[in-house]
Design a protein around this motif. Structure first.
Motif, PDB file in Angstrom:
ATOM      1  N   TRP A  68       0.834  -1.208   0.000  1.00 50.49           N
ATOM      2  CA  TRP A  68       0.000   0.000   0.000  1.00 50.49           C
ATOM      3  C   TRP A  68       0.868   1.258   0.000  1.00 50.49           C
ATOM      4  N   HIS A 160      -6.739  -6.070   1.424  1.00 57.05           N
ATOM      5  CA  HIS A 160      -8.155  -5.724   1.250  1.00 57.05           C
ATOM      6  C   HIS A 160      -8.706  -5.068   2.527  1.00 57.05           C
ATOM      7  N   GLY A 163      -7.369  -1.715   3.062  1.00 55.84           N
ATOM      8  CA  GLY A 163      -8.048  -0.786   2.154  1.00 55.84           C
ATOM      9  C   GLY A 163      -9.281  -0.177   2.803  1.00 55.84           C
ATOM     10  N   LEU A 177      -9.584  -6.357  -8.948  1.00 52.66           N
ATOM     11  CA  LEU A 177      -9.310  -5.370  -7.897  1.00 52.66           C
ATOM     12  C   LEU A 177      -9.140  -5.999  -6.517  1.00 52.66           C
ATOM     13  N   MET A 179     -10.056  -4.560  -3.911  1.00 51.62           N
ATOM     14  CA  MET A 179     -11.260  -4.210  -3.152  1.00 51.62           C
ATOM     15  C   MET A 179     -12.513  -4.918  -3.658  1.00 51.62           C
ATOM     16  N   ILE A 191      -1.521  -4.631  -5.181  1.00 48.08           N
ATOM     17  CA  ILE A 191      -2.420  -3.486  -5.309  1.00 48.08           C
ATOM     18  C   ILE A 191      -2.447  -3.071  -6.780  1.00 48.08           C
ATOM     19  N   ASP A 195      -6.925   0.351  -7.701  1.00 46.49           N
ATOM     20  CA  ASP A 195      -6.997   0.426  -6.234  1.00 46.49           C
ATOM     21  C   ASP A 195      -6.169   1.608  -5.733  1.00 46.49           C
TER      22      ASP A 195
END
Ligand SMILES: [Zn+2]
Length: 205
Positions: A68, A160, A163, A177, A179, A191, A195
């Protein structure tokens, strides 16, 4: 220098006043309030804290956090996104938890005093006015359904949930994705650009 008796009294009152003002400040310093989904100004740093994950899930958490922070697509303020050994430094606490037979992971949001926010149908985020959150990982169910050697799917599971912490809701437009709501269908191995774009748009830094 000799201090007059009156001045000494004033000084004493001042010292007492400082203590009275300072004491409530201690808890505020330890727990910031996230008025929005996330305020990125807490010590200028983002951290997570592990309460009870087993080692392979800790590895997954580290990989997810790093991913991330460095998506490879956009810069973002998730810095340094490392594990901290001080729980009060972290708005994200990670737990091993039995969530029943249908749920691999869940993110819960809490307010000061430890009351869980009732999100109603909106249990996916984005969430406002939270103080800290818990990412719960159903390790036993996940271990039963996915190979222990599949390190990627574990990383995606935690990515996830992270997120959601960052304010991202589910996105059902593509199974590519992170997510996407069903982990077993997610094809992403890291990622994705979309995203990452959603995060940047969300944070508007
Ligand atoms: Zn989700």
């Amino acid at each position: 220098m000799k201090i007059k008796k009156n001045s000494l009294k004033m000084l004493l009152l001042l010292i007492i006043a400082m203590f009275v003002i300072a004491i409530p400040g201690i808890s505020n310093a330890a727990y910031p309030t996230y008025k929005q989904d996330w305020e990125w100004n807490y010590n200028g740093a983002a951290h997570y804290y592990v309460v009870s994950l087993t080692s392979k899930y800790q590895t997954a958490a580290k990989e997810a956090a790093t991913n991330w922070y460095k998506t490879g697509y956009h810069t973002n303020p998730l810095y340094p996104m490392t594990k901290t050994s001080t729980q009060t430094e972290s708005p994200i606490d990670l737990y091993k938890s039995n969530l029943g037979v249908n749920t691999y992971g869940r993110t819960e949001f809490y307010i000061k005093g430890g009351t869980k926010l009732d999100l109603g149908d909106n249990n996916y985020g984005p969430v406002k006015n939270w103080l800290y959150c818990k990412i719960l990982i159903n390790e036993s169910l996940f271990d039963a359904d996915f190979s222990a050697s599949n390190t990627t799917i574990r990383k995606i599971l935690i990515a996830h949930e992270m997120g959601h912490v960052f304010g991202l809701a589910h996105n059902t437009s593509s199974t590519s994705l992170v997510m996407y709501p069903y982990i077993e269908l997610i094809k992403a191995t890291q990622i994705t650009k979309d995203d990452s774009a959603a995060l940047v748009q969300k944070l508007k830094f």
